[in-house]
Structure formats: structure tokens, C-alpha cells
Design a protein around this motif. Sequence first.
Motif, PDB file in Angstrom:
ATOM      1  N   VAL A 183       0.801  -1.224   0.000  1.00 10.07           N
ATOM      2  CA  VAL A 183       0.000   0.000   0.000  1.00 10.07           C
ATOM      3  C   VAL A 183       0.838   1.280   0.000  1.00 10.07           C
ATOM      4  N   VAL A 184       2.137   1.180   0.252  1.00 10.38           N
ATOM      5  CA  VAL A 184       2.998   2.361   0.175  1.00 10.38           C
ATOM      6  C   VAL A 184       3.343   2.605  -1.291  1.00 10.38           C
ATOM      7  N   LYS A 185       3.123   3.819  -1.773  1.00 12.27           N
ATOM      8  CA  LYS A 185       3.396   4.130  -3.173  1.00 12.27           C
ATOM      9  C   LYS A 185       4.896   4.291  -3.397  1.00 12.27           C
ATOM     10  N   PRO A 186       5.381   4.118  -4.608  1.00 14.83           N
ATOM     11  CA  PRO A 186       6.781   4.419  -4.894  1.00 14.83           C
ATOM     12  C   PRO A 186       7.113   5.864  -4.500  1.00 14.83           C
ATOM     13  N   GLY A 187       8.155   6.032  -3.720  1.00 15.80           N
ATOM     14  CA  GLY A 187       8.501   7.340  -3.192  1.00 15.80           C
ATOM     15  C   GLY A 187       7.837   7.633  -1.862  1.00 15.80           C
ATOM     16  N   GLY A 188       6.874   6.768  -1.432  1.00 14.60           N
ATOM     17  CA  GLY A 188       6.150   6.979  -0.187  1.00 14.60           C
ATOM     18  C   GLY A 188       6.869   6.410   1.019  1.00 14.60           C
ATOM     19  N   TYR A 189       6.288   6.634   2.196  1.00 15.20           N
ATOM     20  CA  TYR A 189       6.939   6.294   3.459  1.00 15.20           C
ATOM     21  C   TYR A 189       6.028   5.444   4.346  1.00 15.20           C
ATOM     22  N   PHE A 190       6.673   4.649   5.196  1.00 12.11           N
ATOM     23  CA  PHE A 190       6.009   3.914   6.269  1.00 12.11           C
ATOM     24  C   PHE A 190       6.691   4.287   7.565  1.00 12.11           C
ATOM     25  N   LEU A 191       5.908   4.772   8.537  1.00 12.95           N
ATOM     26  CA  LEU A 191       6.445   5.196   9.830  1.00 12.95           C
ATOM     27  C   LEU A 191       5.788   4.359  10.924  1.00 12.95           C
ATOM     28  N   ILE A 192       6.603   3.656  11.700  1.00 10.77           N
ATOM     29  CA  ILE A 192       6.088   2.744  12.721  1.00 10.77           C
ATOM     30  C   ILE A 192       6.713   3.026  14.083  1.00 10.77           C
ATOM     31  N   THR A 193       5.889   2.946  15.118  1.00 11.79           N
ATOM     32  CA  THR A 193       6.371   3.003  16.497  1.00 11.79           C
ATOM     33  C   THR A 193       6.062   1.674  17.170  1.00 11.79           C
ATOM     34  N   SER A 194       7.056   1.116  17.847  1.00  7.19           N
ATOM     35  CA  SER A 194       6.910  -0.198  18.471  1.00  7.19           C
ATOM     36  C   SER A 194       7.549  -0.204  19.846  1.00  7.19           C
ATOM     37  N   CYS A 195       6.967  -0.993  20.741  1.00  8.98           N
ATOM     38  CA  CYS A 195       7.618  -1.241  22.029  1.00  8.98           C
ATOM     39  C   CYS A 195       7.989  -2.708  22.178  1.00  8.98           C
ATOM     40  N   ASN A 196       7.567  -3.546  21.233  1.00 11.92           N
ATOM     41  CA  ASN A 196       7.917  -4.964  21.288  1.00 11.92           C
ATOM     42  C   ASN A 196       9.128  -5.319  20.437  1.00 11.92           C
ATOM     43  N   PHE A 197       9.488  -4.437  19.527  1.00 12.90           N
ATOM     44  CA  PHE A 197      10.590  -4.712  18.612  1.00 12.90           C
ATOM     45  C   PHE A 197      11.580  -3.553  18.611  1.00 12.90           C
ATOM     46  N   THR A 198      12.850  -3.889  18.554  1.00 12.81           N
ATOM     47  CA  THR A 198      13.890  -2.879  18.508  1.00 12.81           C
ATOM     48  C   THR A 198      13.999  -2.286  17.105  1.00 12.81           C
ATOM     49  N   GLU A 199      14.771  -1.225  17.009  1.00 14.76           N
ATOM     50  CA  GLU A 199      14.998  -0.614  15.696  1.00 14.76           C
ATOM     51  C   GLU A 199      15.595  -1.627  14.726  1.00 14.76           C
ATOM     52  N   ASP A 200      16.593  -2.375  15.148  1.00 15.07           N
ATOM     53  CA  ASP A 200      17.220  -3.357  14.268  1.00 15.07           C
ATOM     54  C   ASP A 200      16.234  -4.449  13.851  1.00 15.07           C
ATOM     55  N   GLU A 201      15.377  -4.863  14.768  1.00 16.18           N
ATOM     56  CA  GLU A 201      14.387  -5.886  14.443  1.00 16.18           C
ATOM     57  C   GLU A 201      13.372  -5.369  13.439  1.00 16.18           C
ATOM     58  N   LEU A 202      12.954  -4.128  13.592  1.00 17.08           N
ATOM     59  CA  LEU A 202      12.028  -3.544  12.627  1.00 17.08           C
ATOM     60  C   LEU A 202      12.672  -3.431  11.252  1.00 17.08           C
ATOM     61  N   LYS A 203      13.940  -3.053  11.227  1.00 17.93           N
ATOM     62  CA  LYS A 203      14.643  -2.995   9.948  1.00 17.93           C
ATOM     63  C   LYS A 203      14.665  -4.361   9.275  1.00 17.93           C
ATOM     64  N   ALA A 204      14.932  -5.398  10.054  1.00 19.07           N
ATOM     65  CA  ALA A 204      15.004  -6.748   9.491  1.00 19.07           C
ATOM     66  C   ALA A 204      13.657  -7.197   8.947  1.00 19.07           C
ATOM     67  N   LYS A 205      12.572  -6.786   9.598  1.00 22.29           N
ATOM     68  CA  LYS A 205      11.242  -7.232   9.193  1.00 22.29           C
ATOM     69  C   LYS A 205      10.687  -6.450   8.009  1.00 22.29           C
ATOM     70  N   PHE A 206      11.047  -5.183   7.904  1.00 24.09           N
ATOM     71  CA  PHE A 206      10.404  -4.336   6.893  1.00 24.09           C
ATOM     72  C   PHE A 206      11.291  -3.973   5.711  1.00 24.09           C
ATOM     73  N   THR A 207      12.570  -4.293   5.749  1.00 21.14           N
ATOM     74  CA  THR A 207      13.422  -4.042   4.583  1.00 21.14           C
ATOM     75  C   THR A 207      13.751  -5.373   3.921  1.00 21.14           C
ATOM     76  N   THR A 208      12.762  -5.938   3.266  1.00 17.29           N
ATOM     77  CA  THR A 208      12.921  -7.226   2.585  1.00 17.29           C
ATOM     78  C   THR A 208      12.489  -7.072   1.131  1.00 17.29           C
TER      79      THR A 208
END
Length: 243
Positions: A183-208
Motif C-alpha cells: 500500500v505504500v506508493k513508490p517514493g512513499g513512506y512507512f512510519l512505525i512506532t513499536s515497544c515490542n521490537f527494537t529498531e534493528d528488528e524492525l529494519k530486518a522485518k520491513f526491509t525485505t
Amino acid sequence: MSSTSDLNPSKLGTKQHWDDVYATELTNFKEIGDEGEVWYHVSDAYFIRFGEDSVEKMADWAQDYIAKDPAPLILEVGAGNGILLFTLQEAGYNGSHILGIDYSEDAVKLARAVGAHRGDGCENVRFETCDFLKDFPAPLVDIEKVGWDLVLDKGTFDAIALGEKDVEGRSPADGYPSRIGQVVKPGGYFLITSCNFTEDELKAKFTTTGTGLRYHSRVPWPTFSFGGQSGNVYATVAFQKPS
């Protein structure tokens, strides 16, 4: 590392829990005008102050990186009472280009009622009932062609990760990142706040390859130190889909 398969199921990962929460908050709003809380959770404890802080940090990030003209299309997954989206509208983003979705019908009713009560453009922010893991939100425009300029998640991924696993031990959250990527368009952004996952974990999950997203930036939170180690309890991370 906190993988989605490592997290134990909790009532916070059930639709029934959130239906009960928002049914109560909707009643409170009708009776005394209380807009409700900015819910956020760690295990079974609510940290309302953190929820309020996350709204401020996410809104500030948006104003730093998301232009207001031309009006961007903004989607929040798991919008609850809509406070984050109202904050963006009040900061100058066009409310008619903003959509909040939630799988709890009473959350949607509450958000609509709060928007109508606030007025000053907040009533133009749209809210729809939608289970994001099963159905994509009704488009403000032809979303299949253009997608969303900014997609927001303030604790929704965390809650989904606490849902019941299937017979093969897979979490319902395992398919969430690829849905975001769609659902994110080319050039668009996804912004997430989490307390269960660290920054590195979020990177691993969403940069695939399945999401097509790349790491863009982070929003700093205060650090803590314990046993000679330092870190953050919360993580707010932005990703972008290349044009």
C-alpha cells in the motif's frame, strides 16, 4: 531478538479485547465527552503517557519529511480514536486526504464522533472498518495505481504480533510487512512506532524483497542503562519505497 514467533499470545492480540475497550470508550465519549486514551501496551500493561509522546514524535517526523502541498494521501493502520490523524490535520495536512482504519467497529465510531466534535477540519478525516490482514482499505483515490504517500502504525504491529498462532506456529503478524509494502506508493513512506521490537528488528522485518522498503530514518527516544548495557524501550522508525 523478539521475533513474532517468540512472543506469547495475549488478550491484547485479540479483536474481542479491543472491541471491549472501544465500546467502553465510545460510551464514555457519548456520556461525558471523553475522547479516550492513546492506548499503547507492553505485555498487559498500558502506558498512556508513551502513547501521547509517540503521537507527538510521529507528527513531528511527518512535518519534517512529508510536504503538505500537494496534499499527501495518509493512511493509519489501527487508528483507534484517531488522535494521531487529528494531530496531523491540525498541523496543516488536508483532512480529506487522510484515512484511518481499524478492525474494531466501535473504534471507528469513536474516531468519527471525536472528529465531528473537534471540528475545524477534523470532521473531514475519514475512518473505515477494515481488517488490514484480510482486506485493503477503501481508497480515497485509485489506490491500486497510486498507493499512499504515508502509512502510519502506532502499536498495531505490536498488537497483531500478540495474536494466536496458527497450527504451524506462525504469527498473524508474519504477513503484515508485505501488506504494508503493497500500500505504500513508490517514493512513499512507512512510519512505525513499536515497544515490542527494537529498531534493528524492525529494519530486518520491513526491509525485505517482499516489502520493497528501505530504511530511511529514526526518531530518537530516551535511552536507559542497565548492567552496563544501554538501549531504548521504544523504537520509531521510518522506511521509504524507492521511486
